[in-house]
Design an enzyme around this catalytic site. Sequence first.
Site, mmCIF file in Angstrom:
data_model
loop_
_atom_site.group_PDB
_atom_site.id
_atom_site.type_symbol
_atom_site.label_atom_id
_atom_site.label_comp_id
_atom_site.label_asym_id
_atom_site.label_seq_id
_atom_site.Cartn_x
_atom_site.Cartn_y
_atom_site.Cartn_z
ATOM 1 N N HIS A 136 0.829 -1.220 0.000
ATOM 2 C CA HIS A 136 0.000 0.000 0.000
ATOM 3 C C HIS A 136 0.858 1.263 0.000
ATOM 4 C CE1 HIS A 136 -2.429 3.099 2.356
ATOM 5 N NE2 HIS A 136 -3.001 3.015 1.185
ATOM 6 N N VAL B 100 -1.869 0.700 9.038
ATOM 7 C CA VAL B 100 -1.479 1.624 10.113
ATOM 8 C C VAL B 100 -1.639 3.087 9.664
ATOM 9 C CG1 VAL B 100 0.443 2.428 11.543
ATOM 10 C CG2 VAL B 100 0.014 -0.027 11.263
ATOM 11 N N VAL C 198 5.802 2.413 1.666
ATOM 12 C CA VAL C 198 4.911 1.358 1.170
ATOM 13 C C VAL C 198 4.627 0.437 2.352
ATOM 14 C CG1 VAL C 198 4.528 -0.493 -0.501
ATOM 15 C CG2 VAL C 198 6.019 1.417 -1.104
ATOM 16 N N GLU C 199 3.349 0.324 2.737
ATOM 17 C CA GLU C 199 2.989 -0.599 3.816
ATOM 18 C C GLU C 199 2.866 -1.993 3.210
ATOM 19 O OE1 GLU C 199 0.119 1.087 7.119
ATOM 20 O OE2 GLU C 199 -0.440 1.893 5.173
ATOM 21 N N VAL C 200 3.674 -2.912 3.689
ATOM 22 C CA VAL C 200 3.637 -4.281 3.181
ATOM 23 C C VAL C 200 2.840 -5.110 4.194
ATOM 24 C CG1 VAL C 200 5.028 -6.271 2.520
ATOM 25 C CG2 VAL C 200 5.833 -3.957 2.010
#
Length: 299
Positions: A124, A173, A135-137
């Site tokens: 994301h 988050v 980038v939220e993995v």
Amino acid sequence: MGGSDMSTAAIVGAGVIGLSWARLFAEAGWQVRVSDPRPDLEEIVDSELAGLPVTAFGDLAEAARGADFVQENGPERPELKKQIFATLAAVTGDGVVLASSSSSLLASSFSEGNPAADRILIGHPFNPPQLIPLVEVVPSAATAPAIVDRAVEVYRSLGRLPIRLKKEIPGFVGNRLQRAFNNQAIYLVQQGVISPGDLDELVKASLGIRWATIGPFESMQLGGGPDGMLHLLQNVGAEMNYSLGEPDPAAYGPVLEAVDTTFGAGPEAYEANVRRRDRRTRAITEALAASDAQAQGQD
Ligand SMILES: NC(=O)c1ccc[n+]([C@@H]2O[C@H](COP(=O)([O-])OP(=O)(O)OC[C@H]3O[C@@H](n4cnc5c(N)ncnc54)[C@H](O)[C@@H]3O)[C@@H](O)[C@H]2O)c1
């Protein structure tokens, strides 16, 4: 991966987010295949990604077949994502990451029953992915750890800052924090405490600068002085026990009007505001990188 061996990335969906990913991958040396059913796909790719190794495909399977990495950016509809990922599973090989940019869907909501569920995760970005490093993995319980490692490695090679969440949670988050914060901002305007313009100035001149340099936890640690966060919680924090309140969705009208008046609305204002946002975002990320490089080992 990327660079000289010219790996291929398939970018599914050529909207706001997909086009930005396509540029990032292409500029990092990947061959990029973009797939989207929109009739103007070729024109968009030619105009927005001119000169880059990017090819347009109307057909999803054709674009993704044999790709080394897939980043999906289609509409936020679980049924459609399920279909798209079924196709992606069928035309990509073992070890290939199938990442979705989704802001609000959990990987498990569209990977359950997919034969490649172990290769599906959320990657994301924050808009625009080209400028905001995060980038939220977010793996599902079925995602293989090696796939998460590979996604982190690829995002890092694109110059992004991947942060790996330990488990799925709706909103991940970043957007959970953003929602709590934005709700309070709307509430304060609705309560007649402050205007949208002044609230934005207040944030930029305080929390914005602080959070671009240190995060909330480090800030709490420093806010307590040499005794750290515990001192902050016991001292200033002890009096912060009021209730926060919630915005009233039935009364968004006046807030929206004030936002339009302050920041402008329509395509012209949008273009100008995007240019200013991008310029200022770049100024901060570049200045921080230069300062960190200069100070290396000295702090
Ligand atoms: N816009 C944001 O701020 C933002 C930020 C982070 C993540 N995201 C996520 O990125 C994804 C895309 O969002 P967006 O803002 O770019 O949306 P968008 O509406 O700009 O783009 C979606 C694109 O998907 C295309 N599409 C439709 N059906 C398709 C199909 N079957 N195969 C391939 N493409 C198809 C559409 O033609 C459109 O071009 C969403 O999952 C969203 O949650 C958006």
